[in-house]
Scaffold this motif. Structure first.
Motif, PDB file in Angstrom:
ATOM      1  N   TRP A  24      34.938 -62.528  13.623  1.00 11.03           N
ATOM      2  CA  TRP A  24      33.691 -61.910  14.073  1.00 11.03           C
ATOM      3  C   TRP A  24      32.489 -62.546  13.384  1.00 11.03           C
ATOM      4  CZ3 TRP A  24      30.311 -59.341  10.874  1.00 11.03           C
ATOM      5  CH2 TRP A  24      30.787 -58.935   9.621  1.00 11.03           C
ATOM      6  N   TYR A  41      30.390 -57.117  23.963  1.00 11.55           N
ATOM      7  CA  TYR A  41      30.263 -56.660  22.575  1.00 11.55           C
ATOM      8  C   TYR A  41      31.216 -55.485  22.348  1.00 11.55           C
ATOM      9  CZ  TYR A  41      25.937 -59.356  22.355  1.00 11.55           C
ATOM     10  OH  TYR A  41      25.019 -60.364  22.374  1.00 11.55           O
ATOM     11  N   TYR A  42      31.631 -55.282  21.095  1.00 13.11           N
ATOM     12  CA  TYR A  42      32.398 -54.088  20.754  1.00 13.11           C
ATOM     13  C   TYR A  42      31.509 -52.880  20.996  1.00 13.11           C
ATOM     14  CZ  TYR A  42      36.054 -56.869  18.525  1.00 13.11           C
ATOM     15  OH  TYR A  42      37.074 -57.740  18.282  1.00 13.11           O
ATOM     16  N   TRP A  45      30.759 -50.998  17.193  1.00 13.88           N
ATOM     17  CA  TRP A  45      30.737 -51.797  15.968  1.00 13.88           C
ATOM     18  C   TRP A  45      29.470 -52.631  15.922  1.00 13.88           C
ATOM     19  CZ3 TRP A  45      34.770 -56.130  14.605  1.00 13.88           C
ATOM     20  CH2 TRP A  45      34.613 -56.494  13.265  1.00 13.88           C
ATOM     21  N   SER A  58      32.566 -59.337  21.000  1.00 11.28           N
ATOM     22  CA  SER A  58      34.007 -59.272  21.160  1.00 11.28           C
ATOM     23  C   SER A  58      34.514 -60.506  21.902  1.00 11.28           C
ATOM     24  CB  SER A  58      34.385 -58.021  21.945  1.00 11.28           C
ATOM     25  OG  SER A  58      35.707 -58.082  22.379  1.00 11.28           O
ATOM     26  N   ARG A 161      42.378 -56.946  20.058  1.00 11.75           N
ATOM     27  CA  ARG A 161      41.440 -56.081  19.352  1.00 11.75           C
ATOM     28  C   ARG A 161      40.480 -55.347  20.291  1.00 11.75           C
ATOM     29  NH1 ARG A 161      43.342 -55.471  14.260  1.00 11.75           N
ATOM     30  NH2 ARG A 161      43.947 -57.453  13.401  1.00 11.75           N
ATOM     31  N   ASP A 162      40.354 -55.841  21.517  1.00 10.64           N
ATOM     32  CA  ASP A 162      39.433 -55.234  22.470  1.00 10.64           C
ATOM     33  C   ASP A 162      40.099 -55.276  23.838  1.00 10.64           C
ATOM     34  OD1 ASP A 162      37.362 -54.461  24.143  1.00 10.64           O
ATOM     35  OD2 ASP A 162      35.920 -55.881  23.354  1.00 10.64           O
ATOM     36  N   PRO A 180      42.503 -51.636  17.534  1.00  8.40           N
ATOM     37  CA  PRO A 180      41.075 -51.864  17.295  1.00  8.40           C
ATOM     38  C   PRO A 180      40.845 -52.551  15.956  1.00  8.40           C
ATOM     39  CG  PRO A 180      41.543 -49.516  17.656  1.00  8.40           C
ATOM     40  CD  PRO A 180      42.845 -50.241  17.628  1.00  8.40           C
TER      41      PRO A 180
END
Length: 185
Positions: A24, A41-42, A45, A58, A161-162, A180
């Protein structure tokens, strides 16, 4: 962005393959330098400085063409993957930590360390073979191509993760685990 479909000149869906996964921090830096564009984007976060808040990207997309090198690197992981984490002498599938790499033609007899002379072996078979050049694996090794390794890798689970990444991955759904990201890692 997850329902956006990229089409080629003929109007057919274009398969989009990720070139790599980056941290990231690298994604933030490259976005700031305008070397990549954030596609998503996340949701929950962001990072903070005394004067500003930034959403964490992301999914990013390169702004310039990147020549993609499809040469398969010679390394332990790719050897294990080529041999499907299986001993090439007895056929057992011990834990990864119990697998070794063995020279088909031992180095003492002039064997080289390369794709066509290295196979995956369990510790027992490797020990029993020693420097005996008469003991050969059930399947002789060969250098795999990029697509063979990709097909084999897709038989194993992956962690994303996403959930938006799934749009860009052609991974079997039963092999995908969602986890996540830890904030700040």
């Amino acid at each position: 962005m997850s329902d956006t479909l990229i089409l080629n000149a003929d109007g057919n869906p274009l398969s989009v393959v990720p070139l790599s996964v980056i941290s990231w921090q690298t994604a933030m830096r490259l976005t700031y330098q305008e070397k990549v564009r954030a596609v998503h984007y996340y949701d929950d976060w962001s990072v903070h400085s005394p004067g500003r808040d930034w959403d964490v990207p992301s999914i990013v997309m390169c702004t310039d063409f990147v020549k993609w090198n499809r040469v398969v690197k010679y390394n332990r992981t790719n050897i294990l993957l080529r041999d499907m984490f299986t001993c090439q002498f007895c056929g057992d599938k011990p834990p990864v930590g119990q697998l070794t790499l063995d020279h088909v033609l031992p180095r003492i007899h002039g064997g080289k360390t390369n794709w066509t002379n290295i196979v995956t072996a369990c510790k027992t078979c490797n020990h029993n073979k020693g420097s005996n050049k008469k003991i050969v694996p059930k399947r002789l090794p060969q250098k795999p191509n990029y697509y063979e390794l990709c097909a084999k890798r897709m038989k194993f689970p992956i962690t994303v993760r996403d959930k938006n990444w799934l749009t860009f991955l052609a991974w079997p759904e039963d092999k995908v685990e969602f986890k996540p990201p830890r904030k700040g890692s």
